[in-house]
Design a protein around this motif. Structure first.
Motif, PDB file in Angstrom:
ATOM      1  N   LYS A 137       0.829  -1.215   0.000  1.00 25.33           N
ATOM      2  CA  LYS A 137       0.000   0.000   0.000  1.00 25.33           C
ATOM      3  C   LYS A 137       0.860   1.261   0.000  1.00 25.33           C
ATOM      4  N   VAL A 138       1.948   1.247   0.760  1.00 29.87           N
ATOM      5  CA  VAL A 138       2.838   2.408   0.804  1.00 29.87           C
ATOM      6  C   VAL A 138       3.503   2.614  -0.554  1.00 29.87           C
ATOM      7  N   ARG A 139       3.906   1.540  -1.190  1.00 30.56           N
ATOM      8  CA  ARG A 139       4.517   1.661  -2.525  1.00 30.56           C
ATOM      9  C   ARG A 139       3.513   2.233  -3.521  1.00 30.56           C
ATOM     10  N   GLN A 143       3.807   5.814  -5.471  1.00 27.62           N
ATOM     11  CA  GLN A 143       3.682   5.917  -6.924  1.00 27.62           C
ATOM     12  C   GLN A 143       2.614   6.933  -7.303  1.00 27.62           C
ATOM     13  N   THR A 144       1.481   6.870  -6.627  1.00 26.90           N
ATOM     14  CA  THR A 144       0.381   7.800  -6.902  1.00 26.90           C
ATOM     15  C   THR A 144       0.811   9.235  -6.613  1.00 26.90           C
ATOM     16  N   GLN A 145       1.448   9.459  -5.475  1.00 30.39           N
ATOM     17  CA  GLN A 145       1.901  10.814  -5.131  1.00 30.39           C
ATOM     18  C   GLN A 145       2.970  11.296  -6.096  1.00 30.39           C
ATOM     19  N   THR A 151       2.670  15.892 -12.525  1.00 31.13           N
ATOM     20  CA  THR A 151       1.727  16.611 -13.394  1.00 31.13           C
ATOM     21  C   THR A 151       1.507  18.046 -12.930  1.00 31.13           C
ATOM     22  N   ARG A 152       2.134  18.453 -11.858  1.00 29.25           N
ATOM     23  CA  ARG A 152       1.970  19.841 -11.358  1.00 29.25           C
ATOM     24  C   ARG A 152       2.895  20.783 -12.022  1.00 29.25           C
TER      25      ARG A 152
END
Length: 152
Positions: A137-139, A143-145, A151-152
């Motif tokens: 879950k942390v990985r 990845q999501t973050q 994209t910012r």
């Protein structure tokens, strides 16, 4: 050491005692305690344990709810009512009651897992499964973050 860190494997002796790691005993002693507080985790097959920081965390959690509210009463009952005070002997051992061992499915081995302000006591295989799931879950979160920042 000023936090409960690392993971230790240990065995219960014939009397159902476990040895608290020396560094962790020093943290408990710094609180002026000769015991530790321990309760069944509310949402995991593990035990939550520690000293004054554990109790302060419970106090803060309970105090977030309005006095006399049902949620506050239930939370206080579940947490404070489930705490056992485990007296440490001179060698730093504590006895896990049958109720605590049953909650965590502990038979003869344990994993003591530092969480900073407190620690958990697990049956080792259950902890390995929990750690594998938590790591995945942390990985995924990382990845999501990472994707969001790119994209910012």
């Amino acid at each position: 050491m000023d936090r409960f860190v690392s993971t230790y494997q240990a065995r219960l002796d014939a009397k159902g005692r476990i040895s608290v790691p020396a560094g962790w005993r020093a943290l408990i002693a710094r609180d002026g305690l000769e015991h530790l507080y321990c309760h069944p985790a509310l949402d995991l097959p593990a035990l939550e344990a520690g000293g004054q920081a554990l109790m302060a965390g419970i106090d803060a959690l309970v105090e977030r709810y309005p006095p006399y509210s049902q949620a506050r009463e239930e939370l206080a009952s579940a947490l404070y009512g489930g705490i056992e005070t485990l007296k440490m002997d001179p060698e730093g051992r504590v006895i896990l009651s049958e109720r605590l061992r049953a909650h965590a499915a502990i038979r003869d081995e344990i994993a003591l897992v530092g969480l900073g302000r407190s620690f958990r006591i697990w049956e080792p295989e259950r902890f390995r499964a929990y750690l594998a799931e938590a790591t995945a879950k942390v990985r995924a979160l990382r990845q999501t973050q990472g994707d969001q920042q790119a994209t910012r």
